[in-house]
Write an enzyme that holds these catalytic residues in place. Structure first.
Site, mmCIF file in Angstrom:
data_model
loop_
_atom_site.group_PDB
_atom_site.id
_atom_site.type_symbol
_atom_site.label_atom_id
_atom_site.label_comp_id
_atom_site.label_asym_id
_atom_site.label_seq_id
_atom_site.Cartn_x
_atom_site.Cartn_y
_atom_site.Cartn_z
ATOM 1 N N GLU A 150 33.790 12.675 3.405
ATOM 2 C CA GLU A 150 32.235 12.916 2.513
ATOM 3 C C GLU A 150 33.259 12.822 0.891
ATOM 4 O OE1 GLU A 150 30.205 16.935 3.079
ATOM 5 O OE2 GLU A 150 29.461 15.359 4.951
ATOM 6 N N HIS A 182 25.228 16.017 1.233
ATOM 7 C CA HIS A 182 26.129 17.496 2.074
ATOM 8 C C HIS A 182 25.352 18.474 1.076
ATOM 9 C CE1 HIS A 182 28.989 19.250 4.412
ATOM 10 N NE2 HIS A 182 28.018 21.187 4.020
ATOM 11 N N ARG A 219 28.595 18.983 10.659
ATOM 12 C CA ARG A 219 29.634 18.311 9.777
ATOM 13 C C ARG A 219 29.708 16.419 10.327
ATOM 14 N NH1 ARG A 219 30.006 21.429 7.180
ATOM 15 N NH2 ARG A 219 31.474 23.328 6.395
HETATM 16 C C1 DGY Z 1 28.279 25.346 5.601
HETATM 17 O O1 DGY Z 1 28.126 26.309 4.357
HETATM 18 O O2 DGY Z 1 29.211 25.048 6.108
HETATM 19 C C2 DGY Z 1 27.975 24.416 3.945
HETATM 20 O O3 DGY Z 1 28.249 23.015 5.276
HETATM 21 C C3 DGY Z 1 28.284 24.054 3.208
HETATM 22 O O4 DGY Z 1 26.465 23.715 2.562
#
Ligand code: DGY
Length: 323
Positions: A267, A286, A238
């Site tokens: 984002e 992402h 993240r």
């Molecule tokens: C998640 O599943 O947390 C991912 O970041 C999505 O791609």
């Protein structure tokens, strides 16, 4: 009467068909996620919510949905967009999709690592700009993988999958992961080290921790200063785990050599964001879990969690209550 649910995005048919077969589904049809207030309106009176990491699910939203709301099912493994404490306090289970995106995300972390180490984006731009006029002994030199040290921040499912890939590239492996079992680490050929040692020793540092109050801005200016000037930071977890302004400064001033990011804060990043003009930053939007098979699995799991929740059954994949 069939349970009524709100699905906040069009998800793969593998999941959507299951939802439609069991529920009256109100499906948000737009490319952009529903704005918060629209989400609030559409969720009012529904029995279940299938959401994505774009949706802010806070106490006010849960309350305004009404007391009939039985489940929040997120189509992602991460759930930092959801107020887990508020949901659990109201007896609402949260589902997520662990496991099925491990390999896809580890693949992308490795792709980013190679891309930054071997300067692939710069190479592509070099050709497109018409600068490829000969083989150059000194142009576009990058870093080696074999013999270098890969630091893994967070040796959970995805961190371990990265470690397995890294062994094939003859990287030396270290990890900082307070909850990792020494036996698992040993089996993977990973040496467990402190956070400071991880920063100091890594030639490549890849982040695989969830975002929570303890990990927000874990990689800040002070942490970046401890890293090698030749180091490359890879982030597929993240964006909030990294203090992004501090990273931009570090990339500008040569505190570290490069970064390869699948996740940013915020984002999406605006197209004129300073991070996007840095030659030593590779940024992708992402896409860690964005393979066809993985997204089908995620959609199916999210649907199964939703259907179990609206039927009053335990969720097959439930987020644990906060400690
Ligand atoms: C998640 O599943 O947390 C991912 O970041 C999505 O791609």
């Amino acid at each position: 009467m069939r349970p009524s649910v709100f699905v906040s995005r069009v998800i793969p048919e593998a999941g959507l068909s299951l939802v439609r077969a069991h529920c009256e589904a109100d499906i948000w049809p737009e490319v952009m996620p529903p704005p918060y207030q629209v989400l609030q309106e559409r969720l009012r009176g529904k029995d279940g919510l299938l959401c994505t990491l774009n949706d802010r699910i806070d106490a006010a939203l849960i309350d305004s949905a009404g007391p009939q709301l039985k489940v929040i099912s997120q189509m992602a493994v991460g759930y930092d967009n959801i107020d887990v404490r508020a949901a659990h306090a109201r007896g609402i289970p949260i589902g997520n999709t662990p496991g099925v995106l491990t390999d896809a995300t580890a693949d992308l972390a490795f792709a980013l690592l190679l891309c930054a180490a071997r300067r692939l984006v710069e190479g592509i731009e070099y050709i497109r700009a018409g600068r490829w006029i000969t083989w150059e002994p000194m142009a576009l030199l990058g870093g080696d993988l074999s013999g270098a040290t890969l630091g893994i921040l967070g040796l959970g499912r995805i961190g371990q999958a990265v470690a397995r890939r890294a062994r094939g590239f003859d990287l030396r492996l270290i990890a900082c992961s307070p909850d990792a079992s020494p036996e698992d680490a040993l089996k993977l050929g990973v040496e467990l080290v402190s956070f400071d040692e991880l920063l100091r020793q890594s030639d490549y540092l890849t982040i695989h921790v969830p975002l929570n109050p303890q990990t927000r801005h874990l990689i800040d200016a002070a942490a970046l200063k401890q890293m090698k000037p030749s180091a490359i930071l890879v982030n597929t977890s993240r964006g909030g785990v990294v203090d992004q302004p501090a990273l931009i400064e570090a990339l500008r001033n040569g505190v570290i050599a490069g970064a390869a990011l699948d996740v940013t804060d915020p984002e999406p990043l605006p197209a004129d964001h300073p991070l996007l003009s840095l030659p030593n930053a590779v940024v992708v939007p992402h896409i860690g879990s964005a393979s066809r098979r993985t997204r089908d699995h995620m959609a199916r799991m999210a649907a199964e969690n939703l259907i179990a929740g609206v039927s009053g059954q335990p969720l097959p994949h439930a987020v644990p209550p906060p400690g």
